[in-house]
Write a protein that holds these residues in place. Structure first.
Motif, PDB file in Angstrom:
ATOM      1  N   GLY A 120       0.794  -1.220   0.000  1.00 27.31           N
ATOM      2  CA  GLY A 120       0.000   0.000   0.000  1.00 27.31           C
ATOM      3  C   GLY A 120       0.824   1.267   0.000  1.00 27.31           C
ATOM      4  O   GLY A 120       0.263   2.371   0.047  1.00 27.31           O
ATOM      5  N   LYS A 121       2.164   1.136  -0.072  1.00 25.02           N
ATOM      6  CA  LYS A 121       3.048   2.290  -0.008  1.00 25.02           C
ATOM      7  C   LYS A 121       3.915   2.399  -1.263  1.00 25.02           C
ATOM      8  O   LYS A 121       4.045   1.458  -2.042  1.00 25.02           O
ATOM      9  CB  LYS A 121       3.953   2.204   1.225  1.00 25.02           C
ATOM     10  CG  LYS A 121       3.198   2.133   2.546  1.00 25.02           C
ATOM     11  CD  LYS A 121       2.398   3.409   2.803  1.00 25.02           C
ATOM     12  CE  LYS A 121       1.701   3.354   4.157  1.00 25.02           C
ATOM     13  NZ  LYS A 121       0.910   4.592   4.423  1.00 25.02           N
ATOM     14  N   ILE A 122       4.525   3.584  -1.434  1.00 21.35           N
ATOM     15  CA  ILE A 122       5.408   3.879  -2.565  1.00 21.35           C
ATOM     16  C   ILE A 122       6.730   4.397  -2.016  1.00 21.35           C
ATOM     17  O   ILE A 122       6.745   5.370  -1.257  1.00 21.35           O
ATOM     18  CB  ILE A 122       4.794   4.943  -3.494  1.00 21.35           C
ATOM     19  CG1 ILE A 122       3.409   4.522  -3.979  1.00 21.35           C
ATOM     20  CG2 ILE A 122       5.719   5.237  -4.673  1.00 21.35           C
ATOM     21  CD1 ILE A 122       2.609   5.648  -4.616  1.00 21.35           C
ATOM     22  N   CYS A 123       7.831   3.756  -2.380  1.00 27.09           N
ATOM     23  CA  CYS A 123       9.158   4.196  -1.957  1.00 27.09           C
ATOM     24  C   CYS A 123       9.937   4.735  -3.151  1.00 27.09           C
ATOM     25  O   CYS A 123       9.901   4.148  -4.240  1.00 27.09           O
ATOM     26  CB  CYS A 123       9.945   3.046  -1.323  1.00 27.09           C
ATOM     27  SG  CYS A 123       9.456   2.676   0.380  1.00 27.09           S
ATOM     28  N   LEU A 124      10.629   5.834  -2.946  1.00 30.01           N
ATOM     29  CA  LEU A 124      11.488   6.398  -3.982  1.00 30.01           C
ATOM     30  C   LEU A 124      12.808   6.839  -3.385  1.00 30.01           C
ATOM     31  O   LEU A 124      12.900   7.117  -2.185  1.00 30.01           O
ATOM     32  CB  LEU A 124      10.821   7.579  -4.685  1.00 30.01           C
ATOM     33  CG  LEU A 124      10.498   8.836  -3.863  1.00 30.01           C
ATOM     34  CD1 LEU A 124      10.476  10.063  -4.763  1.00 30.01           C
ATOM     35  CD2 LEU A 124       9.142   8.704  -3.165  1.00 30.01           C
ATOM     36  N   VAL A 140       6.397  14.012   0.539  1.00 29.42           N
ATOM     37  CA  VAL A 140       7.056  12.766   0.895  1.00 29.42           C
ATOM     38  C   VAL A 140       7.345  12.738   2.383  1.00 29.42           C
ATOM     39  O   VAL A 140       7.290  13.756   3.070  1.00 29.42           O
ATOM     40  CB  VAL A 140       8.384  12.581   0.117  1.00 29.42           C
ATOM     41  CG1 VAL A 140       8.153  12.588  -1.376  1.00 29.42           C
ATOM     42  CG2 VAL A 140       9.397  13.651   0.513  1.00 29.42           C
ATOM     43  N   GLU A 141       7.658  11.555   2.856  1.00 30.49           N
ATOM     44  CA  GLU A 141       8.115  11.351   4.226  1.00 30.49           C
ATOM     45  C   GLU A 141       9.477  10.674   4.170  1.00 30.49           C
ATOM     46  O   GLU A 141       9.629   9.642   3.515  1.00 30.49           O
ATOM     47  CB  GLU A 141       7.133  10.478   5.004  1.00 30.49           C
ATOM     48  CG  GLU A 141       7.596  10.136   6.406  1.00 30.49           C
ATOM     49  CD  GLU A 141       6.707   9.097   7.066  1.00 30.49           C
ATOM     50  OE1 GLU A 141       7.073   8.620   8.170  1.00 30.49           O
ATOM     51  OE2 GLU A 141       5.671   8.740   6.483  1.00 30.49           O
ATOM     52  N   SER A 142      10.456  11.249   4.822  1.00 29.48           N
ATOM     53  CA  SER A 142      11.794  10.677   4.801  1.00 29.48           C
ATOM     54  C   SER A 142      11.839   9.398   5.633  1.00 29.48           C
ATOM     55  O   SER A 142      11.375   9.357   6.775  1.00 29.48           O
ATOM     56  CB  SER A 142      12.816  11.679   5.342  1.00 29.48           C
ATOM     57  OG  SER A 142      14.100  11.085   5.418  1.00 29.48           O
ATOM     58  N   LEU A 143      12.395   8.349   5.030  1.00 30.36           N
ATOM     59  CA  LEU A 143      12.594   7.085   5.738  1.00 30.36           C
ATOM     60  C   LEU A 143      14.044   6.913   6.166  1.00 30.36           C
ATOM     61  O   LEU A 143      14.399   5.889   6.747  1.00 30.36           O
ATOM     62  CB  LEU A 143      12.163   5.915   4.850  1.00 30.36           C
ATOM     63  CG  LEU A 143      10.702   5.922   4.380  1.00 30.36           C
ATOM     64  CD1 LEU A 143      10.419   4.708   3.506  1.00 30.36           C
ATOM     65  CD2 LEU A 143       9.744   5.967   5.560  1.00 30.36           C
ATOM     66  N   GLY A 144      14.882   7.912   5.835  1.00 32.54           N
ATOM     67  CA  GLY A 144      16.278   7.865   6.223  1.00 32.54           C
ATOM     68  C   GLY A 144      17.118   7.019   5.278  1.00 32.54           C
ATOM     69  O   GLY A 144      16.622   6.455   4.291  1.00 32.54           O
ATOM     70  N   PRO A 145      18.407   6.898   5.576  1.00 28.36           N
ATOM     71  CA  PRO A 145      19.301   6.085   4.738  1.00 28.36           C
ATOM     72  C   PRO A 145      19.053   4.595   4.923  1.00 28.36           C
ATOM     73  O   PRO A 145      18.810   4.135   6.035  1.00 28.36           O
ATOM     74  CB  PRO A 145      20.697   6.486   5.227  1.00 28.36           C
ATOM     75  CG  PRO A 145      20.488   6.969   6.633  1.00 28.36           C
ATOM     76  CD  PRO A 145      19.122   7.581   6.667  1.00 28.36           C
ATOM     77  N   VAL A 146      19.090   3.871   3.816  1.00 25.93           N
ATOM     78  CA  VAL A 146      18.854   2.432   3.832  1.00 25.93           C
ATOM     79  C   VAL A 146      19.970   1.737   3.075  1.00 25.93           C
ATOM     80  O   VAL A 146      20.372   2.179   1.993  1.00 25.93           O
ATOM     81  CB  VAL A 146      17.494   2.088   3.181  1.00 25.93           C
ATOM     82  CG1 VAL A 146      17.313   0.574   3.092  1.00 25.93           C
ATOM     83  CG2 VAL A 146      16.350   2.722   3.961  1.00 25.93           C
ATOM     84  N   ASN A 147      20.498   0.670   3.648  1.00 29.22           N
ATOM     85  CA  ASN A 147      21.520  -0.120   2.959  1.00 29.22           C
ATOM     86  C   ASN A 147      20.864  -0.973   1.881  1.00 29.22           C
ATOM     87  O   ASN A 147      19.902  -1.688   2.134  1.00 29.22           O
ATOM     88  CB  ASN A 147      22.271  -1.013   3.948  1.00 29.22           C
ATOM     89  CG  ASN A 147      23.142  -0.210   4.899  1.00 29.22           C
ATOM     90  OD1 ASN A 147      23.794   0.746   4.484  1.00 29.22           O
ATOM     91  ND2 ASN A 147      23.152  -0.579   6.166  1.00 29.22           N
ATOM     92  N   VAL A 148      21.380  -0.857   0.667  1.00 30.61           N
ATOM     93  CA  VAL A 148      20.849  -1.593  -0.477  1.00 30.61           C
ATOM     94  C   VAL A 148      21.919  -2.554  -0.964  1.00 30.61           C
ATOM     95  O   VAL A 148      23.063  -2.157  -1.202  1.00 30.61           O
ATOM     96  CB  VAL A 148      20.435  -0.638  -1.619  1.00 30.61           C
ATOM     97  CG1 VAL A 148      20.008  -1.419  -2.855  1.00 30.61           C
ATOM     98  CG2 VAL A 148      19.311   0.278  -1.151  1.00 30.61           C
ATOM     99  N   LYS A 149      21.533  -3.798  -1.114  1.00 32.40           N
ATOM    100  CA  LYS A 149      22.468  -4.825  -1.563  1.00 32.40           C
ATOM    101  C   LYS A 149      23.080  -4.434  -2.909  1.00 32.40           C
ATOM    102  O   LYS A 149      22.382  -4.057  -3.837  1.00 32.40           O
ATOM    103  CB  LYS A 149      21.753  -6.171  -1.684  1.00 32.40           C
ATOM    104  CG  LYS A 149      22.670  -7.325  -2.043  1.00 32.40           C
ATOM    105  CD  LYS A 149      21.895  -8.635  -2.101  1.00 32.40           C
ATOM    106  CE  LYS A 149      22.803  -9.794  -2.475  1.00 32.40           C
ATOM    107  NZ  LYS A 149      22.063 -11.073  -2.540  1.00 32.40           N
ATOM    108  N   GLY A 150      24.397  -4.507  -2.986  1.00 32.28           N
ATOM    109  CA  GLY A 150      25.091  -4.156  -4.218  1.00 32.28           C
ATOM    110  C   GLY A 150      25.588  -2.730  -4.254  1.00 32.28           C
ATOM    111  O   GLY A 150      26.323  -2.356  -5.169  1.00 32.28           O
ATOM    112  N   ARG A 151      25.214  -1.909  -3.255  1.00 32.30           N
ATOM    113  CA  ARG A 151      25.661  -0.517  -3.193  1.00 32.30           C
ATOM    114  C   ARG A 151      26.714  -0.392  -2.101  1.00 32.30           C
ATOM    115  O   ARG A 151      26.607  -0.982  -1.024  1.00 32.30           O
ATOM    116  CB  ARG A 151      24.494   0.404  -2.883  1.00 32.30           C
ATOM    117  CG  ARG A 151      23.430   0.456  -3.962  1.00 32.30           C
ATOM    118  CD  ARG A 151      23.801   1.405  -5.071  1.00 32.30           C
ATOM    119  NE  ARG A 151      23.804   2.785  -4.593  1.00 32.30           N
ATOM    120  CZ  ARG A 151      23.963   3.845  -5.367  1.00 32.30           C
ATOM    121  NH1 ARG A 151      24.176   3.684  -6.665  1.00 32.30           N
ATOM    122  NH2 ARG A 151      23.948   5.063  -4.876  1.00 32.30           N
ATOM    123  N   SER A 152      27.711   0.435  -2.371  1.00 30.38           N
ATOM    124  CA  SER A 152      28.791   0.598  -1.409  1.00 30.38           C
ATOM    125  C   SER A 152      28.370   1.417  -0.202  1.00 30.38           C
ATOM    126  O   SER A 152      28.922   1.277   0.885  1.00 30.38           O
ATOM    127  CB  SER A 152      29.992   1.272  -2.080  1.00 30.38           C
ATOM    128  OG  SER A 152      29.617   2.530  -2.616  1.00 30.38           O
TER     129      SER A 152
END
Length: 345
Positions: free
Chosen positions: A178-182, A196-208
């Protein structure tokens, strides 16, 4: 096996091998064909959208294949229709979700905003369908991709230069149902146009390093990039007194009953929008109705678009307003203007 959804002209939605020709509207397909040579093998900066139905495996776990298709296809049709409404290209339909691109193969400078509007539109449409068991999650990211090939049947293969597609897919997986992330890369392109609402920094697999993520809430009632810029604050206008005097003279004649059409012409970047902004801002306490609207490259072929845009602004009609709401706004606004006009409604 073929599943047809009337009203959308879409077939074989749940078939992972269905080519884009099965669900691409003809007017968009023709534009893709016309741009075939221009986009093939070209590096493009686009916005990637991934959307899927949350909990679809559990939803169809006890259903046979035909019933599963019938259960999921209406939601898939809704997602595809929202993408096409904002001239995005659906390049993959897989089971319970889609992948779409905005900005390629059809180039649009506001591709990120179109993607956001499409995501919001599909969320609203799914919710309005009233099926409590069907809800979607959407992920968006803007970055470079390469169009590798466009076949005769409109099968389109996209490859990411870097990790654009990968990150968009991760945003979809991160989003709650039910949500949209960008990502911040997309938000920078649409700031001021959406909430928008900030969700903060997120670690993404494959990103340094971590990726700043936002939850898309709603579109703002902003009509142009200039209005976004003005809302952030402007420096003091210097000069242009002659031009402002000319506009004020024309206004005075209009107030006296002489209809006026005033055109402001100049080279790009010299301050036409700023001049009009200052003119409107300095109207003071005069009892005037000011209606602002703007055009866009994709609207130049739409008959009466300026008239429609003016009326929509005057009536405060939004894209998601239902017909009965629009009718009510029309009745109330016209009655306020002149009660005798009711007979024409």
């Amino acid at each position: 096996m073929v599943a047809t959804t009337t009203g959308f002209g879409i077939r074989r939605l749940s078939d992972t091998l269905a080519p884009p020709s099965a669900y691409t509207p003809e007017h968009l397909a023709e534009r893709i064909r016309q741009n075939r040579e221009a986009v093939q093998g070209e590096r493009k900066f686009v916005t990637v959208l991934f959307a899927d139905i949350g909990g679809s495996t559990a939803l169809i776990d006890t259903l046979d294949a035909e019933d599963a298709i019938a259960r999921l296809d209406p939601a898939l049709a809704t997602m595809i229709a929202a993408v096409h409404r904002y001239e995005g290209t659906v390049c993959r339909v897989q089971g319970d979700g889609i992948m779409a691109l905005f900005g390629a193969p059809l180039a649009d400078e506001d591709h990120a905003l179109r993607a956001c509007y499409a995501a919001l539109a599909m969320q609203r449409a799914i919710a309005a369908a009233g099926d409590p068991d069907i809800a979607i999650r959407v992920g968006l990211h803007s970055g470079p991709v390469v169009v590798r090939s466009i076949e005769n049947d409109l099968s389109i293969n996209y490859d990411a230069s870097g990790s654009a597609v990968h990150i968009a897919a991760r945003m979809e997986q991160l989003a709650q149902v039910g949500k949209i992330c960008l990502t911040a890369a997309t938000y920078r392109l649409v700031e001021g146009f959406v909430d928008v609402e900030s969700l903060g920094p997120v670690n993404v697999k494959g990103r340094s390093g971590p990726v700043d993520v936002y939850a898309l809430a709603e579109r703002q009632r902003v009509r142009s990039r200039w209005q976004v810029r003005a809302a952030r604050g402007l420096t003091r206008l210097v000069g242009r007194n002659v031009e402002l005097d000319a506009l004020n003279s024309a206004l005075a004649q209009a107030i006296d009953g002489h209809g006026m059409l005033f055109t402001v012409e100049a080279d790009p970047g010299v301050g036409k929008s700023r001049l009009v902004h200052e003119f409107i801002a300095n109207l003071g306490g005069q009892k005037l109705t000011v209606v602002e609207c703007s055009g866009s490259p994709e609207s130049q072929a739409v008959s009466y678009y300026p008239v429609e845009s003016i009326l929509r602004t005057w009536l405060a009609v939004d894209d998601q307003d239902a017909p009965d709401v629009i009718a009510q706004k029309l009745n109330e606004t016209v009655a306020m203007l002149d009660e005798s006009l009711r007979v024409h409604l």
